[in-house]
Write a protein that holds these residues in place. Structure first.
Motif, short mmCIF file in Angstrom:
data_model
loop_
_atom_site.label_atom_id
_atom_site.label_comp_id
_atom_site.label_asym_id
_atom_site.label_seq_id
_atom_site.Cartn_x
_atom_site.Cartn_y
_atom_site.Cartn_z
N ARG A 10 5.00 87.12 51.98
CA ARG A 10 4.61 86.59 53.61
C ARG A 10 4.69 87.98 54.54
N HIS A 11 3.85 88.40 55.45
CA HIS A 11 4.31 89.45 56.22
C HIS A 11 5.40 89.23 57.33
N ILE A 12 6.35 89.90 58.16
CA ILE A 12 7.14 89.49 59.02
C ILE A 12 7.26 90.48 60.18
N PHE A 13 7.35 90.02 61.41
CA PHE A 13 6.50 91.40 62.05
C PHE A 13 7.74 90.75 63.81
N GLU A 60 8.83 99.99 60.79
CA GLU A 60 8.46 99.76 62.13
C GLU A 60 7.70 98.76 62.17
N TYR A 61 7.02 99.26 60.43
CA TYR A 61 5.64 97.59 60.65
C TYR A 61 6.04 96.59 60.31
N GLY A 62 7.56 96.57 59.58
CA GLY A 62 7.55 94.54 59.99
C GLY A 62 8.91 94.32 57.94
#
Length: 143
Positions: A10-13, A60-62
């Motif tokens: 999963r992408h986390i931001f 900075e992109y998560g």
């Protein structure tokens, strides 16, 4: 075969899950697994026996993590007995898979627009398919 878990990259931001999972790993009994991920073309799906990526930081992109999403995203798949897995093809292109449960129900996972989608027969048929042509389950996937 029994589906034991669905794991996801999963992408986390900003501390929150950003969108749908990037990749899925379907974990079955007897140490069998299928990894699902969208292909670079944004339409087809790669189905293989690889592992998910380990968690990593994108500054900075998560970040990307690994999480068990069985109960949160796929509760209907908890401990389901799967009789077979078929390729889901649209105009000759593998866009997903169909899990056929021993109970007779089917569950589909597909890629479209670089995003994973899923659901039962109704979800698949009501999805806004390009040219209105719905993909069909076909070739059996052996693993």
């Amino acid at each position: 075969m029994i589906l034991n878990a669905v794991l996801a990259n999963r992408h986390i931001f900003d501390g929150q899950v950003n969108g749908k999972p990037i990749r899925l790993l379907l974990s079955f009994d007897r140490d069998r697994a299928l990894r699902l991920k969208g292909a670079a073309d944004g339409q087809s799906m790669v189905v293989d026996h690889g592992a998910l990526d380990s968690s990593y930081d994108m500054r900075e992109y998560g970040s990307v993590d690994v999480a068990d999403v069985t109960g949160s995203l796929f509760p209907e798949l908890c401990d389901v007995v799967v009789s077979d897995v078929q390729e889901l093809a649209w105009k000759g292109i593998r866009v997903g898979i169909t899990l056929n449960a021993a109970s007779g129900r089917s569950f589909h996972i597909w890629n479209d627009g670089d995003e994973l989608h899923w659901g039962g027969d109704t979800d698949l048929s009501e999805y806004d398919w390009l040219d209105g042509e719905m993909p069909k389950a076909g070739k059996r996937i052996e693993f």
